[in-house]
Design an enzyme around this catalytic site. Structure first.
Site, PDB file in Angstrom:
ATOM      1  N   ASP A  40       7.154   7.513  -3.643  1.00  0.00           N
ATOM      2  CA  ASP A  40       6.941   6.897  -2.297  1.00  0.00           C
ATOM      3  C   ASP A  40       7.077   5.567  -2.308  1.00  0.00           C
ATOM      4  O   ASP A  40       6.464   4.510  -2.252  1.00  0.00           O
ATOM      5  CB  ASP A  40       5.270   7.063  -2.382  1.00  0.00           C
ATOM      6  CG  ASP A  40       4.745   7.053  -1.404  1.00  0.00           C
ATOM      7  OD1 ASP A  40       4.841   7.020  -0.369  1.00  0.00           O
ATOM      8  OD2 ASP A  40       3.401   6.543  -1.575  1.00  0.00           O
ATOM      9  N   VAL A  95      -8.141  -0.685  -3.657  1.00  0.00           N
ATOM     10  CA  VAL A  95      -7.632  -2.311  -4.411  1.00  0.00           C
ATOM     11  C   VAL A  95      -7.912  -3.157  -4.110  1.00  0.00           C
ATOM     12  O   VAL A  95      -8.711  -3.499  -2.466  1.00  0.00           O
ATOM     13  CB  VAL A  95      -5.861  -2.023  -4.207  1.00  0.00           C
ATOM     14  CG1 VAL A  95      -6.216  -3.715  -4.991  1.00  0.00           C
ATOM     15  CG2 VAL A  95      -5.237  -1.012  -4.961  1.00  0.00           C
TER      16      VAL A  95
END
Length: 779
Positions: free
Chosen positions: A635, A527
């Site tokens: 997750d 990211v």
């Protein structure tokens, strides 16, 4: 008197060197010479030229260059240029190749000798300058290479030219100064190909990443060949397992791999001009030496993508060359045990040159350690998430300085007491002054008539080219007008179907400044922080190819679902990119980062913790029960719970999770790979039991316990934990609301006590999440 003047004139004329026209050779034989600056040696197809290349005013180097591009790829005497008059490169009868400066001083030689019948020098179409012998007798008619330029590269590798244990690439000092620079590409003693910065008494390896092991960087030390080569199709392969392909992979253009003056390794391809088709994937501030000692490198959207700044109470040593770094303004030597003070500089790191590594130290202890060393210039005070305490790194030299919001830990600069009131370093732009001297070439001036003919010829060419361009533009316009309607309708359909913007790869590359500022990393991608064209700050996630299960259609189908998810506690996705092999997602930027980054701080009081737990539960409940499709996150962990400027939570990284129709929500899902993170994964994954929403509920319970108690998952034993355990009674004292929250978290993460092994399911379903949502905030 007239007779004497005539004799003197005749004498001067005889002493002048004879002027001879330039000569082009294909082979240089024994007893022959190349004279500077005009004589040249060309390859059979005239791809390359060898001769005396100008590097300054009446300064030349024996060089090889691309004939068409006039780009130098090899130099014999790069650090010792020769005179442009009476300099010769001679092939002696002994078989030695000798460069004489002005006909007197030896400047360079191959140190070769041969007793063969003939020795000749040839330039091959590969760019290799070869000195070889030839035996012309009846019994033996063989050729043998006794020297070649490929065995002694300068800053460039040509296709087919090997880099070996005995060779290295050395950058130029600057784009206009061809002498040896500070950067080197070479095979190290562990058989790994590395990039080294070496200048005066400073040396630093910066690629591959020095704090990672070789295998973490994808390298192998289990080889002894030490060979790397770029082939003619644009594929680079090295014996240490480093491989890559250029963006224009395939036969066709001429290529070169060059270690440039800025320390970056690049591959160039020729298409009317040199274009970069591969570049070393290293952030510009991670290249050692770009800003010198006692200075900081920060990213910039202009120039080279970086800028340099001196530390407080320091000034630039040479404002025209930041690589020389900065020097202190205070004129005294730091003393052991003195009353010096420390200035905190946030988001800053200096890599290397540690006095030592001290674990689990308080700030006061770290200050005392630095003061006890006479040569300590400051210290890095870094929090270690895996251990839960701070480590101390006192420094003897402040080099490789790097300032970025991606660094959470500060640096403490040691200063005399009078300097303690100084603030952060000034952000200085690199300003070049007259101290930087560019070596200019000397050209002969044409007559005014020749110049006029040249201008008329150029004008005629320009008129012809403009006419041709106009015709081509008309044809292209007609073609695109016919096809643009269908293309616009297709793109409009995609935007309506997904509900948000489709970006081009170039848009996101520009928004992220060539993906320069990394703010997060996970199993599915990296990211980066970016600024969109409408001035919105965004988080741009670049997905790994391994995380994509299908092609563009499969990706767009999942992106369409992301666009339809809308909840205050889910991260908002603004758009995507699906162009070629590039797959990117554009999210809103969360100023306070992830919950994982804030667990060890004092920013989260009990009230904020309750609100974070409540908001996270609402987001997961929406994914499980309120959206059209059934979405399992798979997750849930502190790294995937992001916090905005008010510490409101938003669940992230759910976009490419498991998505099914609502009719499948109780089925035994067939997931080929275990998903999640160790410590937060439900036992269903281990026992191969049906995967339902309870796997997210289990992970949620672990996250809440970690947030409230401060204990990591490996420190909590969930097997048989009772609601009246010490975790509840001792750790939580701030109210019934928080106590109930912890009890619910324990039940979410607790296995059924009396269940058989075949029915071991974790969590208690959605009503446990609702229990959290209904609790009053009494914390």
């Amino acid at each position: 008197m007239a007779v004497k003047l005539t004799k003197l004139l005749i004498l001067l004329v005889t002493l002048l060197p004879p002027s001879s026209p330039s000569t082009t050779y294909t082979t240089l034989n024994q007893g022959s010479s190349l004279s500077s600056p005009g004589d040249v040696l060309v390859s059979p197809s005239r791809i390359f030229t060898a001769g005396f290349h100008p590097v300054g005013d009446n300064a030349y180097c024996l060089s090889i260059w691309f004939t068409r591009a006039d780009t130098v790829v090899w130099m014999a005497n790069r650090d010792h240029p020769v005179n442009g008059k009476a300099t010769k490169l001679s092939l002696l009868h002994s078989g030695n190749l000798l460069l004489l400066d002005a006909g007197l001083l030896p400047a360079w030689t191959t140190n070769t000798s041969s007793s063969a019948a003939s020795v000749s020098l040839r330039l091959l179409d590969s760019g290799d300058l070869v000195l070889h012998t030839q035996d012309n007798n009846k019994n033996n008619n063989s050729s043998h290479v006794i020297w070649r330029s490929f065995d002694s590269p300068t800053n460039t590798l040509l296709p087919g030219q090997p880099l070996t244990a005995n060779t290295k690439l050395t950058s130029s000092a600057s784009p206009t100064n061809h002498s040896s620079g500070p950067y080197k590409l070479y095979f190290d003693n562990d058989n790994v190909l590395r990039l080294l910065f070496s200048k005066s008494d400073l040396t630093a390896i910066f690629w591959p990443t020095p704090w990672k092991s070789s295998w973490e960087s994808g390298r192998s030390t289990y080889n002894n060949s030490k060979t790397a080569v770029l082939d003619h199709n644009g594929r680079f392969s090295s014996s240490d397992n480093l491989t890559f392909k250029t963006s224009d992979f395939g036969a066709g253009p001429q290529r070169r791999m060059t270690l440039d003056a800025d320390g970056v390794l690049r591959v160039y391809s020729w298409r009317r001009k040199w274009e970069v088709t591969w570049q070393l994937p290293v952030p510009s501030c991670s290249v050692s030496g770009v800003c010198g000692a006692n200075s900081l490198c920060t990213y910039s959207s202009t120039g080279l993508g970086r800028r340099c700044a001196c530390l407080p109470r320091h000034r630039a040593k040479n404002s025209g060359d930041w690589s020389e770094g900065c020097v202190p303004e205070f004129d005294r030597i730091l003393r052991c045990g003195s009353a010096d003070v420390f200035l905190c500089i946030s988001h800053t790191e200096f890599y290397g040159y540690d006095i030592g590594f001290m674990q689990n130290k308080t700030l006061e202890e770290c200050e005392s350690i630095c003061l006890s060393y006479c040569d300590c210039r400051g210290f890095q005070y870094k929090f270690e998430w895996s251990s839960g305490f701070y480590n101390c790194f006192p420094k003897t030299l402040l080099f490789n300085g790097y300032q970025s919001t991606g660094f959470d830990s500060p640096f403490y600069l040691r200063l005399p007491p009078a300097s303690s009131n100084k603030t952060r370093p000034l952000q200085l732009q690199l300003q070049c002054n007259n101290s930087v001297v560019k070596l200019e070439r000397v050209y002969t001036r044409e007559s005014k008539y020749g110049l006029l003919r040249l201008r008329l010829r150029s004008l005629a060419w320009c008129v012809g080219v403009l006419g041709a361009v106009e015709v081509v533009c008309v044809l292209v316009f007609l073609y695109k007008t016919h096809a643009s309607g269908e293309k616009l309708r297709h793109q409009g359909f995609i935007q309506v179907a997904t509900g948000f913007t489709r970006f081009t790869y170039e848009d996101l590359k520009k928004a992220s400044r060539n993906f320069s500022e990394e703010i997060g990393r996970g199993g599915s991608g990296v990211v980066y922080k970016g600024m969109l064209a409408d001035n919105r700050v965004a988080a741009i996630k670049r997905l790994n190819e391994a995380s994509l299960g299908g092609g563009e259609e499969a990706f767009l189908a999942e992106v369409s679902l992301i666009g339809r998810l809308n909840h205050v506690n889910l991260i908002q996705c603004w758009g995507y990119c699906a162009q070629g092999r590039h797959r990117l997602l554009v999210y809103e930027y969360m100023r306070n980062g992830s919950l994982a980054e804030n667990l060890g701080s004092n920013k989260l009081d009990r009230s904020k913790q309750f609100e974070i737990a409540l908001g996270t539960a609402k987001g997961l409940a929406y994914l499980h029960d309120e959206c059209l499709e059934w979405v399992l996150h798979c997750d849930v962990k502190p790294h995937n719970i992001l916090l905005d400027e008010n510490y409101n939570p938003k669940v992230a990284d759910f976009g490419l999770s498991k998505q099914l129709k609502r009719s499948d929500r109780v089925a035994n899902l067939d997931m080929s790979l275990i998903r999640g993170t160790r410590g937060y994964m439900a036992p269903e994954w281990v026992y191969n039991l049906p995967i339902t929403a309870k796997v997210d509920v289990y992970s949620y319970g672990v996250v809440v316990l970690e947030m409230v108690t401060g204990l990591s998952p490996k420190e909590i034993d969930f097997d048989g934990v009772e609601e009246d355990s010490e975790i509840v009674t001792n750790e939580i004292e701030e109210g019934d609301g928080l106590r109930n929250l912890v009890r619910v978290a324990l039940q979410c993460a607790q296995e059924k006590r009396d269940a058989s092994r075949a029915d071991k399911s974790c969590g208690l379903g959605r009503y446990r999440v609702n229990l959290i949502m209904t609790q009053p905030n009494k914390a």
